[in-house]
Structures are given as structure tokens and as C-alpha cells.
Design a protein around this motif. Structure first.
Motif, PDB file in Angstrom:
ATOM      1  N   HIS A   1       0.860  -1.184   0.000  1.00  0.00           N
ATOM      2  CA  HIS A   1       0.000   0.000   0.000  1.00  0.00           C
ATOM      3  C   HIS A   1       0.896   1.234   0.000  1.00  0.00           C
ATOM      4  O   HIS A   1       1.775   1.377   0.857  1.00  0.00           O
ATOM      5  N   VAL A   2       0.670   2.105  -0.961  1.00  0.00           N
ATOM      6  CA  VAL A   2       1.483   3.314  -1.117  1.00  0.00           C
ATOM      7  C   VAL A   2       0.902   4.423  -0.252  1.00  0.00           C
ATOM      8  O   VAL A   2      -0.297   4.730  -0.338  1.00  0.00           O
ATOM      9  N   VAL A   3       1.755   5.012   0.573  1.00  0.00           N
ATOM     10  CA  VAL A   3       1.339   6.117   1.441  1.00  0.00           C
ATOM     11  C   VAL A   3       2.088   7.372   0.999  1.00  0.00           C
ATOM     12  O   VAL A   3       3.289   7.506   1.223  1.00  0.00           O
ATOM     13  N   GLU A   4       1.357   8.278   0.328  1.00  0.00           N
ATOM     14  CA  GLU A   4       1.953   9.515  -0.177  1.00  0.00           C
ATOM     15  C   GLU A   4       1.469  10.741   0.578  1.00  0.00           C
ATOM     16  O   GLU A   4       2.005  11.823   0.404  1.00  0.00           O
ATOM     17  N   LYS A   5       0.440  10.567   1.388  1.00  0.00           N
ATOM     18  CA  LYS A   5      -0.046  11.643   2.249  1.00  0.00           C
ATOM     19  C   LYS A   5      -0.579  11.029   3.538  1.00  0.00           C
ATOM     20  O   LYS A   5      -0.847   9.825   3.605  1.00  0.00           O
TER      21      LYS A   5
ATOM     22  N   ILE B   1       2.541  -4.202   3.595  1.00  0.00           N
ATOM     23  CA  ILE B   1       3.868  -3.582   3.547  1.00  0.00           C
ATOM     24  C   ILE B   1       3.679  -2.191   2.970  1.00  0.00           C
ATOM     25  O   ILE B   1       3.145  -2.032   1.864  1.00  0.00           O
ATOM     26  N   VAL B   2       4.090  -1.201   3.705  1.00  0.00           N
ATOM     27  CA  VAL B   2       3.836   0.196   3.362  1.00  0.00           C
ATOM     28  C   VAL B   2       4.983   0.745   2.533  1.00  0.00           C
ATOM     29  O   VAL B   2       6.151   0.658   2.929  1.00  0.00           O
ATOM     30  N   LEU B   3       4.657   1.273   1.355  1.00  0.00           N
ATOM     31  CA  LEU B   3       5.627   2.041   0.572  1.00  0.00           C
ATOM     32  C   LEU B   3       5.454   3.496   0.969  1.00  0.00           C
ATOM     33  O   LEU B   3       4.468   4.142   0.622  1.00  0.00           O
ATOM     34  N   LEU B   4       6.415   3.996   1.726  1.00  0.00           N
ATOM     35  CA  LEU B   4       6.286   5.293   2.380  1.00  0.00           C
ATOM     36  C   LEU B   4       7.072   6.351   1.617  1.00  0.00           C
ATOM     37  O   LEU B   4       8.265   6.183   1.339  1.00  0.00           O
ATOM     38  N   ASP B   5       6.389   7.427   1.268  1.00  0.00           N
ATOM     39  CA  ASP B   5       7.081   8.556   0.656  1.00  0.00           C
ATOM     40  C   ASP B   5       8.084   9.139   1.648  1.00  0.00           C
ATOM     41  O   ASP B   5       7.809   9.232   2.848  1.00  0.00           O
ATOM     42  N   GLY B   6       9.270   9.523   1.124  1.00  0.00           N
ATOM     43  CA  GLY B   6      10.351   9.981   1.992  1.00  0.00           C
ATOM     44  C   GLY B   6       9.980  11.128   2.901  1.00  0.00           C
ATOM     45  O   GLY B   6      10.468  11.225   4.040  1.00  0.00           O
ATOM     46  N   GLU B   7       9.108  12.011   2.452  1.00  0.00           N
ATOM     47  CA  GLU B   7       8.690  13.152   3.278  1.00  0.00           C
ATOM     48  C   GLU B   7       7.904  12.698   4.506  1.00  0.00           C
ATOM     49  O   GLU B   7       7.852  13.396   5.512  1.00  0.00           O
TER      50      GLU B   7
ATOM     51  N   SER C   1       3.516  -5.462   8.223  1.00  0.00           N
ATOM     52  CA  SER C   1       4.575  -6.483   8.230  1.00  0.00           C
ATOM     53  C   SER C   1       5.896  -5.960   7.683  1.00  0.00           C
ATOM     54  O   SER C   1       6.879  -6.702   7.654  1.00  0.00           O
ATOM     55  N   GLY C   2       5.936  -4.702   7.261  1.00  0.00           N
ATOM     56  CA  GLY C   2       7.187  -4.142   6.772  1.00  0.00           C
ATOM     57  C   GLY C   2       6.972  -2.760   6.184  1.00  0.00           C
ATOM     58  O   GLY C   2       5.834  -2.349   5.912  1.00  0.00           O
ATOM     59  N   VAL C   3       8.076  -2.047   5.984  1.00  0.00           N
ATOM     60  CA  VAL C   3       8.035  -0.693   5.422  1.00  0.00           C
ATOM     61  C   VAL C   3       9.137  -0.564   4.379  1.00  0.00           C
ATOM     62  O   VAL C   3      10.274  -0.991   4.610  1.00  0.00           O
ATOM     63  N   ALA C   4       8.779  -0.008   3.229  1.00  0.00           N
ATOM     64  CA  ALA C   4       9.761   0.350   2.206  1.00  0.00           C
ATOM     65  C   ALA C   4       9.726   1.870   2.066  1.00  0.00           C
ATOM     66  O   ALA C   4       8.654   2.460   1.904  1.00  0.00           O
ATOM     67  N   VAL C   5      10.874   2.496   2.153  1.00  0.00           N
ATOM     68  CA  VAL C   5      10.955   3.959   2.145  1.00  0.00           C
ATOM     69  C   VAL C   5      11.547   4.433   0.829  1.00  0.00           C
ATOM     70  O   VAL C   5      12.634   3.986   0.427  1.00  0.00           O
ATOM     71  N   ALA C   6      10.850   5.325   0.152  1.00  0.00           N
ATOM     72  CA  ALA C   6      11.364   5.942  -1.070  1.00  0.00           C
ATOM     73  C   ALA C   6      12.118   7.209  -0.695  1.00  0.00           C
ATOM     74  O   ALA C   6      11.662   7.994   0.142  1.00  0.00           O
ATOM     75  N   ILE C   7      13.289   7.417  -1.292  1.00  0.00           N
ATOM     76  CA  ILE C   7      14.086   8.608  -0.996  1.00  0.00           C
ATOM     77  C   ILE C   7      13.349   9.851  -1.477  1.00  0.00           C
ATOM     78  O   ILE C   7      12.853   9.898  -2.610  1.00  0.00           O
TER      79      ILE C   7
END
Length: 708
Positions: free
Chosen positions: A81-85, A102-108, A125-131
Motif C-alpha cells: 500500500h502506497v502512502v503519499e499523504k 507492507i507500506v511504501l512510504l514517501d520519503g517526506e 509487516s514491513g516498510v519500504a521507504v522511497a528517498i
């Protein structure tokens, strides 16, 4: 004749069938023996998309705690699931019908508040962080607000009002994420293209449509980062020690953070003996290392690189002075490793000096000058920080240091000012020496109070943070020689430092003639922060080390290997800038290491008269040496020490991530049931065929002569 041909044809078909079956069996056997190679893993490649440019949060331990992240033994899987806000996270925490996620988290949004919400949820179950690009405008520092708290000079018995940053919160943006213990893996996505692939997969399969939940198949991610060590350094070192004692094949589960310090002197000293108590040394120090939330991602531009580059430039400028051998005091250039982890390098050198295991002893140190963070100064001001307690007894010597630094700034673009006398020292290596002996010392920094660096020890403390900019388009070789404004600024600081050291060493010449070279500084900044694989670094490194040169900057994380690439680069840059080229052959150079000098056979520049890529190697003689940067706690086997750093890093087997499509639970159950049914039918069929084999596969009898 026709019957013979028919029999031969049948025999041929039977042979081909057996051959095909045999080939299939051999193929299956090869797959079983060598899974993952060749066409055997083609199905896996069709199912999974590996993410090759990632970095992960790993587990670290000290005397009392474990910090960092880890996955389960077989990796953690979740629907992406992408979290951009901020509002997007509610789907993960409560609304989404397909946990775990698993959260795809915007770097901000990679903040303490967000991570606390995810950490408390059982649906993550996990977090992926985008720069984040550009870097977060409000700053980001995963470190502590009070770096290295408890391991500096201030304590309940010395300067208690300054202990634990009561007087000054040095890193106000520090959110402490680095020191948290997460039950799930956290990965950094370093490649924008891979981040886009994940987002496209999410949009195609997982994006809710018109408020309704998406249907299977769903795009999922699997993160592998299982750590072997748990609890604390005391626990993991005890278990490792027991394994080493009683097991034939011991399994090490954690390793102490350790490396080497780099040091040299203006005038050579005998490293196999000790200096006389009358011989005085001016000690100059910086740190090499940094860290971030993620393993081996530590750009450290402002927190480390700008400072040690300035230090190197000052060393070069001093070695060009004509009257070095007449100076009444020697100058020692020191580069500490592991300072981000409770002063590993400086505490080890101070310990060795105290125990007479180092050629320079504590009583030989005349004064101490440290370069802290110096690249982000406002209005060209540098601040001189001193210890408000010891300066009462060392006012004369400190006055000389302050005067020398102020005089040296005359005629430059740098202004040097003193901080208030009631303010404590910032986090610095000098504090470890001050714990053992009162030494007059100054820490130069670009900040009067708290750090100006908004990205202290984070993934965003990159070349852009110190405004290192190059015109476009520009080739790598052109960029290597292009003198940036940052290089000019740091060269000015190096000039001030070199002149002040010359005066403190009681040089009789004209100190204003000493000048740091902006061209050297710009080369170092490019090599250390942009691209290590450049023509200058290639020429100054040993041939057997050319493999460490890459088309990107090197990380400044201390790690557990010895030495790390950053240590090698500082070592050979310092040797190149301060050493002497000799006419020794390769064999003579290799056998010439002594107590006064170190000799190194380096690649040299490319031969301009050669049509091939041949080089002109040479032998460099220098006073550059390496010494251990391993905490004394591990030498003393005092793994629960509160005096020395006790940081260890867990071992692991694999760190990787991949994405794939996951089917619904119902379809998985149906597939499993069908598979079980097929398996049972296969067993029954095999049993029946085997029991009737004598009938089904009977050899026909010889029918005798054939009439024509």
C-alpha cells in the motif's frame, strides 16, 4: 520386410521415449541439486521481480539494548500500500481488508510520528521507504538529540550541569528513529525506477476503485532481513564466546563495530618506541565516519567529509612549509573511525596512550585542535568551542590557541569567533582525551549553539547538503578539476587551520605564506562525495585495491570489516598529499616498511606515451600509519561497559526484497486441495501400475521363423 521395418520403428520410438524420459529425469535431478541456476529457476523469475537497489535497517546492540530492524526467518510478506499523504495510512491501520500490509512510504512522511503509528499496528509487516527528492525541507535526522550521550567528558562528577545536554540540545532535529527497535523490516529504495515499478504494480492491482476494496490477485512484497543476534552485546558476545570455546564449528552471531584510525606526523617519529616527556605534539583531529537509518548508507557530507577534507588540505599546506624540521613542536594529524558510535576511535587511541601502547603519550599532547562540522557556516563565521571547566586552569594556553586562530584568519574570507564561556563542548573526540587529562583544546565548528546541519547522520547528508554543485554538461574528468565554491570555502578554512598550527608549533617563518590549494580540495570533494573511480584516486591507490573504486561515493559507515573503503581512501590521500615519491623498485618498496616511515607501491598515472591503459607506478614514502579503532571494552572483555563503546552488529544470511502477485486465500486453498488430490491419484496409479507391471510390461515371446 514390412514387419521388420515396423519392429525397428517401434524399437526406435521406444528408445526415443526412454531417452526423453531419461533426459527429463536428469533435468529434474539437476534442478533438485542446483536449484536457482539455469532454466531451473525460470519459473521463479517469472513469478518474482527482485529489487536490486535496496538498503535495509539492520540490528545493532550495545551493553543494554538492541536497536534496528529484522524480518522473520523466511522473510515478511504483505500486500503493498502506497502512502503519499497522511490520510493514506488509515487504509493500512484500519480500513484495508487484506492485512498484513507492507507500506511504501514517501520519503517526506518517514517521520517519528508516522513510524510510531506503524510500529503499534499489528497490520503492518514491513516498510519500504522511497528517498525524498529534493531532501525534506524541514530536515531529517534519525539520530539522538544528544549524540553520544554518556560517553563524553560531562558526567555527574564533572560538569554535571552540562551532562546529558542540559545546557544545549545539540541536534534538535534528531528524532531518535535510529535507536528504536522495530519488529518488522524497513528497507530503503535507492533506485527511482524500482520505486516506479512498485507503484505501477500497486496502481494496477491494489488501488481501491470508487471506494471499494481491490480484488485478487494483489501486488505483494517480501522482505528478507532476519538477524541472528538478540537482546544486547552482553548476550550475543557471551553466546559467541561459548560457541568458540565448546564448538568445533562455532557460529558467530554478532561482531564488534571496529576499524582503523589513520594518523601521521609532520616530522617522523619512531612508532616502536615512546616519545620523551619533553617532546610536545599538537594534535589535530577529525572523524571519518557517519551513519544513517540504513546499513552502509552513510554519505556524511557535512557531519564528516567536509571536515576531514579540510584537515587533509591543511596537512598538505603545512608539509609545503620550508622550515618544518626547525619547528619546536611536532604536529599529529589524526582521523578517527567509529566516532558516531560512542567515540570508538578516539576512546581507543586515548586508552592506548594512557596504557603506553602508543608512541605518543597523553603528557606529550601540548594542545588539541578538532575540526567539527564546518561546511555550513553563515556569514563565513567559524566558532571556537572550549571546555568551560578546564579553561580556568588552562587560560594561558587556550588564549594562545584562540589568538593563533584569530590571527590566521586575517586576510582570508573566514571570521573566527569565540562562544560564550558558560557553554559546554559540542559532541567531539576531544572529550575522550579530556576525560583522562586536562588538555588545552578548541573545537572549530560552523555552529555557535545547536547544529546547523538539518540532515545530521542521515541519508540526506549528501554533496547537495553542502552545496557542492557542478555546471552541466560536464564530464567526470572536468568535474574532478572544477573548483567549486564549496572547495574554495573549505580551502580558506584549511588555510586558517594550517597557519594557526604553524604558529602554535613556534614556526619562525612567515605564516601568511602558507596557503591551502583549492584544486586539491575540489579533487577530494569530488572523490569522496561524487565518484571514487576517478583518475586521481586511481593513481594514488595500490594496484590490489583498485577494485574498491566505484562510480559513486563511498559510504562512511564503520561496519565490521577492516579497514573499510573510506579508511583506505583517507590513508592513501594523506600519503599522497604529505609523502615523498622515491626511486625504489616494487620489490624494494614492498620490503621497506620501517619504524619511521611507511612505504606504498601505488598505481600511478596513465602513461601518456602508451596506446594501452598502462600506468607509471611509483613508491611513496610517508609517515601515515594505521592504528586500531576497536573499543577497549572488547579487549577488556567488559561487554557491559559504561566507560567505553560496546556497539556490535548482528550477523545475517541474506538481505533482499522482491515483489510478486499473490492470489486469494480461497484460490490458494483450492490449489492446495487439487494438488493433494493429484498427488493421491498419482500414488494410486503408481501402485496399480507397479503391481501389474508383469502384465503391462511383459516381454513378447519369440514367434519363430517368419514366412514370406
Amino acid at each position: 520386410m514390412a514387419a521388420v521395418e515396423e519392429e525397428e520403428m517401434g524399437s526406435s520410438c521406444s528408445w526415443r521415449t526412454r531417452g526423453a524420459a531419461e533426459l527429463l529425469l536428469r533435468g529434474l535431478l539437476l534442478c533438485a541439486l542446483a536449484a536457482g541456476s539455469g532454466w531451473c529457476n525460470s519459473v521463479e523469475r517469472k513469478i518474482y521481480i527482485p529489487l536490486n537497489r535496496t538498503a535495509t535497517c539492520v540490528r545493532l546492540m550495545n551493553a543494554t539494548h538492541q536497536i534496528g530492524c529484522q524480518s522473520s526467518m523466511n522473510g515478511d510478506t504483505g500486500v503493498i500500500h502506497v502512502v503519499e499523504k497522511q490520510e493514506d495510512v488509515q487504509w493500512v491501520l484500519s480500513e484495508g481488508p487484506h492485512p498484513p500490509y507492507i507500506v511504501l512510504l514517501d520519503g517526506e512522511l518517514f517521520t517519528r510520528d508516522m513510524m510510531d503509528q506503524l510500529k503499534e499496528s499489528s497490520r503492518v509487516s514491513g516498510v519500504a521507504v522511497a528517498i525524498a527528492k529534493p531532501s525534506p525541507a524541514n530536515g531529517f535526522s534519525p539520530g539522538s538529540k544528544c549524540p553520544n550521550d554518556g560517553f563524553g567528558v560531562y558526567s555527574s562528577t564533572y560538569g554535571s550541569k552540562f551532562a546529558h545536554c542540559k545546557n544545549m540540545e545539540w541536534n534538535p532535529l534528531g528524532n531518535g528513529l535510529f535507536y528504536e527497535d522495530f519488529r518488522f523490516p524497513i528497507f530503503l529504495l535507492q533506485d527511482e525506477n524500482e520505486t516506479q515499478v512498485i507503484k505501477q504494480c500497486y496502481q494496477a492491482y491494489n488501488l481501491p476503485r470508487n471506494g471499494s476494496a481491490p480484488q485478487y490477485p494483489l501486488c505483494a512484497m517480501q522482505l528478507f532481513s532476519h538477524m541472528h543476534a538478540v537482546t544486547s552485546t552482553v548476550t550475543c558476545m557471551r553466546r559467541t564466546s561459548l560457541q568458540s570455546t565448546f564448538s568445533i564449528n562455532p557460529e558467530v552471531i554478532c561482531d564488534p563495530l571496529s576499524d582503523y584510525n589513520v594518523w601521521s606526523t609532520l616530522k617522523p617519529i619512531n612508532i616502536s618506541s615512546k616519545l620523551n616527556s619533553t617532546e610536545k605534539v599538537i594534535m589535530v583531529a577529525t572523524r571519518i565516519d557517519s551513519h544513517s537509518m540504513f546499513w552502509n548508507v552513510a554519505p556524511g557530507a557535512e557531519s564528516a567529509v567536509a571536515s576531514f577534507v579540510t584537515h587533509l588540505a591543511a596537512a598538505e599546506a603545512l608539509h609545503k612549509a620550508p622550515d618544518l624540521q626547525t619547528l619546536s613542536k611536532n604536529i599529529m594529524f589524526t582521523f578517527f573511525q567509529g566516532e558516531s558510535f560512542d567515540y570508538i576511535g578516539s576512546s581507543r587511541m586515548a586508552y592506548d596512550m594512557q596504557k603506553n601502547k602508543f608512541p605518543v603519550r597523553l603528557e606529550n599532547i601540548d594542545c588539541f585542535l578538532e575540526l567539527g562540522q564546518i561546511a555550513l557556516r553563515h556569514s563565513s563565521v567559524l566558532w571556537m568551542h572550549t571546555d568551560p571547566l578546564s579553561q580556568r586552569n588552562l587560560s594561558v594556553q587556550l588564549g594562545e590557541m584562540v589568538a593563533a586562530l584569530k590571527n590566521s584568519a586575517s586576510g582570508t574570507q573566514v571570521e573566527v569567533q569565540e562562544v560564550g564561556s558558560s557553554q559546554a563542548l559540542p559532541p567531539s573526540s576531544f572529550q575522550r582525551f579530556l576525560r583522562l587529562r586536562e588538555i588545552p583544546g578548541v573545537v572549530l565548528a560552523d555552529h555557535n549553539t545547536s547544529f546547523q546541519n538539518r540532515y545530521y547522520q542521515s541519508i540526506y547528508d549528501t554533496a547537495e547538503n553542502i552545496r557542492l554543485e557542478y555546471p552541466s554538461p560536464m564530464s567526470p574528468e572536468e568535474a574532478l578539476e572544477y573548483v567549486t565554491k564549496t572547495a574554495e570555502s573549505l580551502a580558506e578554512v584549511a588555510t586558517v587551520v594550517a597557519r594557526a598550527l604553524y604558529q602554535l608549533a613556534e614556526g619562525s617563518g612567515n605564516a601568511s605564506a602558507i596557503q591551502a590549494d583549492p584544486r586539491t580540495v575540489t579533487r577530494m570533494l569530488y572523490g569522496f562525495l561524487v565518484r571514487t573511480n576517478n583518475s586521481w584516486f586511481q593513481s594514488i591507490i595500490r594496484p590490489d585495491l583498485k577494485g574498491i573504486l566505484e562510480n559513486e561515493p563511498t559510504p562512511y559507515y564503520i561496519a565490521v570489516s577492516k579497514p573499510v573503503n573510506a579508511t583506505y581512501f583517507v590513508h592513501y590521500v594523506l600519503a599522497n598529499l604529505t609523502g615523498t615519491v622515491t626511486n625504489l623498485t616494487k620489490e624494494q618498496c614492498s620490503n621497506s616498511d620501517g619504524d619511521l616511515y611507511e612505504y606504498a607501491w601505488v598505481q600511478g598515472p596513465q602513461d601518456p606515451n602508451s596506446t594501452t591503459s598502462s600506468r607509471l607506478p611509483f613508491c611513496v614514502r610517508s609517515t601515515v600509519h594505521l592504528t586500531s579503532a576497536s573499543s577497549p571494552a572488547f579487549e577488556l572483555r567488559d561487554w557491559g561497559s559504561t566507560e567505553y563503546s560496546t556497539w556490535t552488529e548482528s550477523r545475517w544470511k541474506e538481505l533482499h526484497a522482491r515483489i510478486f502477485l499473490v492470489a486469494s486465500k480461497q484460490l490458494e486453498i483450492v490449489t492446495l486441495i487439487v494438488g493433494i488430490i493429484i498427488l493421491i491419484v498419482s500414488f494410486v496409479a503408481t501402485y496399480f501400475i507397479n503391481s501389474k507391471a508383469d502384465v503391462l510390461f511383459a516381454t513378447p515371446r519369440d514367434s519363430g521363423a517368419v514366412a514370406y
